[in-house]
Motif scaffolding. Sequence first.
Motif, PDB file in Angstrom:
ATOM      1  N   UNK A   1     -41.971 -90.340   7.148  1.00  0.00           N
ATOM      2  CA  UNK A   1     -42.683 -91.743   7.356  1.00  0.00           C
ATOM      3  C   UNK A   1     -43.925 -92.485   5.895  1.00  0.00           C
ATOM      4  N   UNK A   2     -43.126 -93.452   5.153  1.00  0.00           N
ATOM      5  CA  UNK A   2     -44.552 -93.924   4.228  1.00  0.00           C
ATOM      6  C   UNK A   2     -45.631 -94.453   5.049  1.00  0.00           C
ATOM      7  N   UNK A   3     -46.876 -94.209   4.796  1.00  0.00           N
ATOM      8  CA  UNK A   3     -47.805 -94.955   5.319  1.00  0.00           C
ATOM      9  C   UNK A   3     -48.401 -95.050   3.426  1.00  0.00           C
ATOM     10  N   UNK A   4     -48.603 -95.550   3.073  1.00  0.00           N
ATOM     11  CA  UNK A   4     -49.592 -96.714   2.275  1.00  0.00           C
ATOM     12  C   UNK A   4     -48.762 -95.555   0.532  1.00  0.00           C
ATOM     13  N   UNK A   5     -49.564 -94.408   0.089  1.00  0.00           N
ATOM     14  CA  UNK A   5     -49.280 -94.211  -1.306  1.00  0.00           C
ATOM     15  C   UNK A   5     -49.168 -92.150   0.139  1.00  0.00           C
ATOM     16  N   UNK A   6     -49.373 -92.451   0.771  1.00  0.00           N
ATOM     17  CA  UNK A   6     -48.397 -90.949   1.804  1.00  0.00           C
ATOM     18  C   UNK A   6     -47.238 -90.736   2.199  1.00  0.00           C
TER      19      UNK A   6
END
Length: 315
Positions: A176-181
């Motif tokens: 799951x992408x969250x911002x740059x993470x």
Amino acid sequence: MFKSALVLSGGSARGLAHLGVLREMEQRNMKFDLIVGTSMGALVGGLYAFYGNLAGVLKTFGNLFESKVFLKASANAVDEGAAFTGVEGFFNRFIWLFRRGGFYTRTMFRMDLVGEEHFDELMSILVPDVLIEELPVRFAAVAMDLQTGEEVVLTRGALRRAIAASIAIPGIFPPVKKGWRTLIDGGWADNVPVAPAVALGAHFVVAVDATLEIPSMTTDPRSAMEVLFRCNEMSRVLLTRHRKSAADVLIVPEMGEMSWADFSAMDHCMAAGKEAFQQNASTIVRKMRSRRLLTLGGALHPGRKGRWNHPMVIE
């Protein structure tokens, strides 16, 4: 102000034991100020924080298990079906898949066994589209950053997205992408997240560990890959032992060996969770009273030994 926390571990289908713990809590009118979960624990804990009662959580799971998208996703994740009969435990099943070439051929050129579309459908059935900040009970979900290896504690933003990240089992569900993470299942970093609960201000922590420890293995590995998989799983077990050691009360439901994906065992798991909580109920009351005194009713930070403290990112 004195704050108590309930910590719920990962464990896939074994995490259904958390439902039995919650049922017994409700019957005793026992409440916690904070709920922190990893993987299945994040799913159960997040839903409970939203509904405020077990009935809502059970209805959600019932709707999920009856849905076509769940059946299809399950088939995609483990399409060998009856061939798994007699092959118990995550580690043994993983080895079985590898020997058959199934895991290798199905993951060599893709990131997941359940596609992003099906994963999003599952999450839309399971988790309401609300913000964590809006929940009536404070909640946090633990995930791991696939790029940095950091333990990421999600305390705000979309509840659905946070839980999706926490349950994104590597190789099965998409990251799951969250911002740059890029986030995956928190169990790889902290499967019983006691430390995040303390870091978020809990003076007293009750942790439920629904995972299965690897029993003594008398049979030597028969290949380099078996050595690799066994060492990897043992490392996770040892990490979990360390992570959960700082809990004031540790509840361990006895479910025996069962498949990580056997969601039909809900009644068995719930009964185990209920019994484990009953066995620890008096200890919880006694130790909570003691911690309340030691922290002067919450005026002092929980003066714990360094074993609880490890690097994490709280977002």
